[in-house]
Design a protein around this motif. Sequence first.
Motif, PDB file in Angstrom:
ATOM      1  N   MET A 100       1.060  -1.362  -0.233  1.00 49.77           N
ATOM      2  CA  MET A 100      -0.204   0.256   0.260  1.00 49.77           C
ATOM      3  C   MET A 100       0.890   0.991  -0.009  1.00 49.77           C
ATOM      4  O   MET A 100       0.582   2.015  -0.387  1.00 49.77           O
ATOM      5  CB  MET A 100      -1.024   0.343   0.968  1.00 49.77           C
ATOM      6  N   VAL A 101       1.879   0.888   0.759  1.00 47.88           N
ATOM      7  CA  VAL A 101       3.064   1.810   0.672  1.00 47.88           C
ATOM      8  C   VAL A 101       3.680   2.753  -0.473  1.00 47.88           C
ATOM      9  O   VAL A 101       4.035   3.685  -1.166  1.00 47.88           O
ATOM     10  CB  VAL A 101       4.141   1.853   1.901  1.00 47.88           C
ATOM     11  N   GLU A 102       4.163   1.458  -1.711  1.00 50.12           N
ATOM     12  CA  GLU A 102       4.263   1.901  -2.386  1.00 50.12           C
ATOM     13  C   GLU A 102       2.980   2.046  -3.592  1.00 50.12           C
ATOM     14  O   GLU A 102       3.720   3.310  -4.375  1.00 50.12           O
ATOM     15  CB  GLU A 102       5.074  -0.041  -3.083  1.00 50.12           C
ATOM     16  N   LEU A 103       1.912   1.737  -3.349  1.00 47.07           N
ATOM     17  CA  LEU A 103       1.132   2.284  -4.489  1.00 47.07           C
ATOM     18  C   LEU A 103       1.015   3.679  -4.084  1.00 47.07           C
ATOM     19  O   LEU A 103       0.629   4.667  -5.273  1.00 47.07           O
ATOM     20  CB  LEU A 103      -0.102   1.404  -4.052  1.00 47.07           C
ATOM     21  N   ALA A 104       1.223   4.411  -2.974  1.00 46.05           N
ATOM     22  CA  ALA A 104       0.503   5.722  -2.948  1.00 46.05           C
ATOM     23  C   ALA A 104       1.798   5.896  -2.830  1.00 46.05           C
ATOM     24  O   ALA A 104       1.525   7.355  -3.671  1.00 46.05           O
ATOM     25  CB  ALA A 104       0.786   5.726  -1.094  1.00 46.05           C
ATOM     26  N   SER A 105       3.093   5.761  -2.726  1.00 46.38           N
ATOM     27  CA  SER A 105       4.589   7.178  -2.927  1.00 46.38           C
ATOM     28  C   SER A 105       4.412   6.590  -4.466  1.00 46.38           C
ATOM     29  O   SER A 105       4.987   7.919  -5.222  1.00 46.38           O
ATOM     30  CB  SER A 105       6.062   6.531  -2.781  1.00 46.38           C
TER      31      SER A 105
END
Lengths: 324, 441
Positions: B190-195
Amino acid sequence: MAFTPLKEKYRNKVAQITLGATADQGGTRTSTVTIGGEQALPFLHFEGEIPNKPVVALEVWDIAPTEWNACFEQYYGDVYSDPAAWAKKCVEEYGAEMICLRLKGADPDFGDKSPEDCVATLKAVLGAVGVPLIVLGCGKYEKDNAIFPAIAEAGEGENLLLGVGEQENYKTLTAAALGYKHAIIAQSPIDINIAKQLNILIGEMNFDTSRIVMDPTIAALGYGIEYGYSIMQRARFGALTGDKAMANPMIGNVGFEAWRAKEANASQDDFPTWGEQEARGIMWEATTAASLITAGLGIVVLRHPKTVELVKKNIDDLMVPATY
Amino acid sequence: MGLTGLQIFKLLPKTNCKECGVATCMAFAMALANAKASLDQCPYVSDEAKEQLDAAAAPPIKKVTLGAGDFTRTMGDETELFRHDKKFFNETVIAIMVEDTEDVAAKAEAFDKKVYERVGLTFYTDALAIVNASGDAGKFKAAVEAAMGKTDRVLVLCSEDADAMAAALEVAADRKPLICSATADNFDKMVELASSKGCPLAVKGANLEETVEMATKAFAAGAKELVLDSGSRQVSQTVADLTQIRRQALKRTKGFGFPTMAVVTAEGDMDQIVEAVSYMSNYAGLIALKADDDALLLPLLSWRQNLYTDPQKPIAVEPGLKEVGEVTPDSPVYTTTNFSLTYYIVEGEVEASKMPSYILAVDTDGISVLTGFAAGKFTGETIAAAIKETGLEDKVNHKNIVIPGGVAVISGKLEDASGWKVLVGPREASGIHKFVRENFK
């Protein structure tokens, strides 16, 4: 990462008041309510003790309230002309924890009922329900000063909450409550300095100030509620941080204010995007109540039975102790 | 919550070189503390000091923007614990939840029509939250796409399945939806998607402590626009968590400086609104709820408007001639100021008197009758001018005007300036009922 909850350290707490008196205590109530006593900001259980929950009262008039919205007819229409039956219905069917009897009929413009008539109504209501009573005058100083002593005497032993005392008119009420051991409502016009001053003035008459319930005057949602809200927040914060002259529980006439708003009463025909009138009116009242409860309201005086249900659930949810 | 002059002074070179244009480093520090100077003026300040001073100047709660294009909402950037200390700035975002198993297109179309007008203000429901109740990535993506075709307002994508989120973001990333949420189980993805997509991300732990730890990690990993969801779904715990987050953020405790969200869990529609009021009053930056009935949303949005009003600025109604009820040329005319509290109380009482009437709201810059009188804004002259400007003489066939009893002294001046006859009304609006009975019936 260590997480240390931030807690304010307070030096003072809100006065705790019990209203009503059972047979053992010299009255005829079957239940009493206790409000106040908070040692923390509203519902911040992690910060300090919140020993009592806010309570819900329903409004009962001594005359049929002709200007109330027609949607109340289905709940109270059959008892409008009988305050005792009206009060009984509020307690037994709608779950009111107190009754707020408003002696509107004493108003010279609304029937000019005599002090004797008012006493008769009080006695009828006391006989019909077992919950503690709030008794409000008609709001006209001269007339209220004629009825307060009679009401106080007739209610001796019942530990009533009598109101309202205002800066211009508190002496008769205070003397009557002092003589017959009732609690009183001190009302100020959305002004924190007057609120404080009035508590001091009442105390100067040798009235025990821990028996005062403050009415800082709330307004309805959409009509200046934020002024009342902020006054209440300031008063409560002031009380906890040491100002004893403001350390009292607070009462608000939520139903009275909310049901004056156009948004509570206007028909959907007139305002098609506003949704159905009765649901909107209930929500106007419940939103007014819920917002002021988060600012420290201790007695919530309501009108609509459905609002009672909503507000009681909200209070129960907020009273679940949350800690860290 | 900036640094004091003395704290800043400790970070300066203390050489009193005067090159900044100020006599001493201490004086320069005081000027910085009062925002009267800029750190660039000092040629010798160390990088380390600069970093510390910049960090102290940053807002205690990060500003996060949801949505793209014409309809965006800002969260965070708050500075106060109590509205009366200054004001609250960014109104709570109201997100209405719809599940991807429902007819999302129809729901989104209805949602997009939710615009409410009262007292001259327009309120919107801000966001549509699409919940991946089906558990199916394809369905979720299709639902998000359907919603996008029907509304330009903010989208909140609710799925804890990173693959479903990735699928939805293929179509929705440009709209900068709030990704809801990163949890312990899907955290890295999720963090990767957001960034990588540049979208705001909600972080939800099992409790407040875990949430803040996760937010700190997510921020370090490149997801800069974060929203905290403490994970609580119990009312008083959520209130406590929201309060802790605000307090800690203002004290600049690490990891807390982000806007917040709360999810309403009550079953009944009316109960949901009441629950939302509790969160809104306690700092929630975004509230997700299911109830979408107009009759219920109008009160909630009205409370938001009240709560976020600037306490130092009187709220005014549009000055001018107002009609209450079915007016005729015979209807009485009242005058009062355009301070909204005063005006609406008068309007309410006039309405309750059941006598259709005009109310002339005189422009006093939104101050009350007595204050307006004292300030020379509610006088015989200003009322006479308002009578002329509003064309009142053409609307009624009489020349009688009721003034508030508190300013009875202006009667003579008003009569001279306007040629109208003055009736001195009650001091308080509550007396209007009786006044009407005695004068107009």
